[in-house]
Design an enzyme around this catalytic site. Sequence first.
Site, short mmCIF file in Angstrom:
data_model
loop_
_atom_site.label_atom_id
_atom_site.label_comp_id
_atom_site.label_asym_id
_atom_site.label_seq_id
_atom_site.Cartn_x
_atom_site.Cartn_y
_atom_site.Cartn_z
N HIS A 85 -7.54 -5.08 -1.17
CA HIS A 85 -6.30 -4.32 -1.14
C HIS A 85 -5.23 -5.01 -0.32
O HIS A 85 -4.10 -4.53 -0.25
CB HIS A 85 -6.59 -2.92 -0.59
CG HIS A 85 -5.41 -1.99 -0.64
ND1 HIS A 85 -4.77 -1.67 -1.82
CD2 HIS A 85 -4.75 -1.32 0.33
CE1 HIS A 85 -3.78 -0.84 -1.57
NE2 HIS A 85 -3.74 -0.61 -0.26
N ASP A 97 -8.95 -4.29 -6.89
CA ASP A 97 -8.49 -3.52 -5.73
C ASP A 97 -9.06 -2.12 -5.83
O ASP A 97 -8.72 -1.36 -6.74
CB ASP A 97 -6.96 -3.48 -5.72
CG ASP A 97 -6.40 -2.71 -4.53
OD1 ASP A 97 -7.17 -1.98 -3.86
OD2 ASP A 97 -5.18 -2.83 -4.28
N SER A 123 0.83 -1.20 0.00
CA SER A 123 0.00 0.00 0.00
C SER A 123 0.87 1.26 0.00
O SER A 123 1.77 1.39 -0.84
CB SER A 123 -0.93 -0.04 1.21
OG SER A 123 -1.96 0.88 1.07
#
Lengths: 394, 272
Positions: free
Chosen positions: B250, B222, B100
């Site tokens: 995610h 995602d 991320s």
Amino acid sequence: MRTAAAEAFQRALLDDDPVALYERAPCGYLSTAPDGRIVKTNQTFLTWTGYTADDLVGRRHLVDLLTAGGRLYHETHLSPMLHALGEAKEIALDVVRADGRRMPVLVNAVLDRDAAGEPQVVRIALFDASDRRRYEEELLAAKRRAEQSEVRAVRLAQTLQQTLIPPVSPQITGLDLAAAYRPAGAGDEVGGDFYDVFELGRGEWVLVLGDASGKGAEAAVVTALVRHTVRALAVTERSPGRLLDQLNAILMSSAHDRFCTLLVIRLRQDRQGWTASTSSGGHPLPFLLRPGQRPEPLGQHGTVVGAVESAYFFDTEVVLGPGESLFLYTDGVTEARGDAGFFGEEQLVEALSRPVGVHERVRDILGQVLGFQHQVPRDDIALLAVGVPPNPSP
Amino acid sequence: MPYGETVDVLRAHNVRDTGVPGGRVVMFAHGFGCDQHMWRYVAPYFEASHRVILFDHVGSGGATAPYDVERHASLDGYAEDVVRICAELELDDVVFVGHSVSAMVGVLAQVRAPERFSALALVGPSPRYINDDAYTGGFEPADIDDLLSALSSNYLGWSSAMAPVIMGNPERPELGAELTQSFCRTDPDIAERFARATFLSDNRSDLPLVTVPTLVMQCRDDLIAPMQVGQYVADAIPDSSLVVLEASGHCPNLSAPNEVIKALDTFLTREP
């Protein structure tokens, strides 16, 4: 009655079969595949949100029913918690209803795994939290307001504090002067201690150091009043004791119950050197420091200033020779409390016995007193040292 | 307390140094919201063959590092922390695996201190979350405000009574009551600032500056970092390859760890 109650019990028991328990539970139920696709929902959830089972089952994911922020929160918090911990509790989210309006909910969810440990199903219970959320939002807003007020209060206190002590120690030709000031605690309140140094005329100075009653705004009012009154009185009144007498009368006639302890020292340069005239209004006496001699308190105790009509103050004069100095302090020094009790006058006398200059003296005492109470003073500390520079070594 | 020589960097970031001593270093970095336990299904696999470094970003998990309002207002501050950890451990051949927002933290760290890193693996990277002219990040500014309000609604999940548990325990059990209490829970003030640093960042111009082989792992579905964003990252970094994971969401490191392990393992074998 007994029979009626028993019949009611039976009816409730029969009516609340597992299907009714699920469909008409007082909370919304959703079951999803591990990827979030909705596989089952109860009637309560459909009624709350205005969707039909056909709208949701097999077609929509949980995240499709959330706001954009809720989706981000789901991906960054809820989903990781479910996968890492197997459950998530009391998550506040908004569900977007069929008509587009938001419904605040509290979410509890569990992730069930199959025998091989692979994620199988996510079970979600949603509670209507509309009222609770409104209340929480009010609480949050109040909390933020309180935090902002506190920031403002601290800033105000610090600004006010700066006006109550000299911004920089003045330079006095022919004298060494050092001062230190530490308000109690974290510096979020105006302290009651103060000091002032000002010039009356050529070779003539006044030193003031005191401790006003109370803390915060109340103490600041006393401090400001005392500071400016002393400055005004000092122009015409040369005797520190009589000055304190007049100040006492002024404080006694003020509407508020204000008093303080105060040291006033007038320094005058003449042919012999510097003559110090000192008077104490209920304040710890200054120490006279002479090389090779034990530190001695100088002067006589007078009454607290602004407390009683029948106050009395005394003047004491001393001539300061080369290397000699005066040390003024507030009770934040002697009454500093540490693991070993009070710092005390004895320890102060011992510390003052070190033969050092006024600047190092102030640094040294401040360091010791702060160290004694783990760097967090419980009371304000004000220190002032003034001395005649020693003669150059032959 | 200023962040400087006086702070034990390793303790401050709750650094865990496991696996094969002297082996090739794989450093896992968690993203916004959680802590190093994001890697609990992935990191153990590599402990058999690599030296594995895990840590918590400031304000997350068991990190006690002081939060610096100015330095941590942008991802550069987080990248600086990563470089500090590498310097403290004297690492010079790190495969940095960032999930991320930490994908961009890794990019910035590599650009800042190229001597420390030999490869990057980015899971769900996004150089910019907010749409901009021809660029699709997936979000509008209003969405980020909405996230901040979701964060503040969940203030109540975080109380100061929890802070000592979260902040001050370097020896944390793998999964205990403590983890349940601390995982995904951050001081609300820091969380809000980290959210801003993350979702308002724009690191598109840093991507071409990466000088090491880079693997981009992109989930098929995602919503934080959509497919076109992963493709954008792979296109912009010179020596990079894109692997599309079948996982959705995610956090494939938690929801599809085996896919992540496989892709990373292949990458490590290919970039020895």
